[in-house]
Design an enzyme around this catalytic site. Sequence first.
Site, PDB file in Angstrom:
ATOM      1  CD  GLU A 187      -3.267   0.038   0.631  1.00 50.91           C
ATOM      2  OE1 GLU A 187      -4.099   0.685   1.137  1.00 50.91           O
ATOM      3  OE2 GLU A 187      -3.388   0.271  -0.772  1.00 50.91           O
ATOM      4  CB  THR A 243      -5.009   7.653  -2.271  1.00 51.25           C
ATOM      5  OG1 THR A 243      -6.116   6.615  -2.526  1.00 51.25           O
ATOM      6  CG2 THR A 243      -4.522   7.795  -0.874  1.00 51.25           C
TER       7      THR A 243
END
Length: 370
Positions: A187, A243
Amino acid sequence: MIHGPLPETARSSTAVPVARHATCSRFGRFNRCPPRRSTHVAFGGKNYLDPATASIAAFGPATVANLGPGFDWLGCAIDGQGDVVTARVMEGLEPGKVVIESITGDSGRLSLDAPLNCAGIAAIETIKLFGATPACGIGLTLEKGLPLGSGMGSSAASAAAAAAAVNALFGGPLSKEALVGPGLISESTVSGYHADNIAPAVMGGFVLVRSCVRGQPLDLQALRYSGDDLMFVLVNPKFEAPTAEMRAVLPKQVPMAQVVNNCSMGATLVAGILEGDASLVGRALDSDSIIEPVRGPLIPGFADVKLAAKEAGAYGCTISGAGPTAVAVVKDAAVGKQVMAAMMQAFEKKGGLAINSAEIVRLDQAGARV
């Protein structure tokens, strides 16, 4: 979940699976078979971990991170959409090497180079924790069930599914909690070093991140929701909110009054979870005064969507993760249908956005699974 440009190689490769073990899975694709693991010592004294099966598929669920005031420290897994990763033995490939054989559902946007892909990175990092070199190469196929840049934990779902699949391929030598670490490393290449998506994607349910600092042990706390009346309405418009870009707008300094509010609402959110009080969860989720005010204006129509959700009966509404998906908390499916319709209409009429998906879901208590 964009991991760099596609390589020049074709989006497929040839592999021959080992035939001595049966193909199996436990989340519905194949008949269940018990995992088994074994090691052997090769010439020279090196330990090798043998595969427990020829091929196995794992599912990684969607997640809702932040939940309003829980920015970077709270998230939950939800039923419904998710990603599927199949891991299989590849003879003739260097032992322990990971390759991505194919990806579907990404419109050709994701890299097939394993070190540049969330699923590939999670698989590689999982193998590093085995304590022995896999006796074979590993081929991965990734089926994207979540849209990229949706705010529903797309990259975390891929990472969680890959870690679970590779672990199961070799008989499950690692605990479920141990798979969060490899997923977190994965991530971090996409959206930063925070575990509020990957932890619930792996573990299921609500997960509170007490500490997530590079170079220090990851500290997580699972939170058990004790009620049975918590439902989420998720409406994902056709609008991408990467993001990294959504994190770039966050304030560097925050007024004390906003900090106090978010601390209070964050504590209320946890209290609502532990008490099994959907109304309290919804009202706390609705009360972020730091993140939502700067991200909301970047999502066309979001303010109207939030208002419409509450007027239709939602306990509260906020941005799921970095957006653009809006998430509302409701008490039951009947109210959920009304809220979902109102949210969709607001996105379409006020935001000018078509709807990609809309659903009413419950918590996913299982997390990543085979």
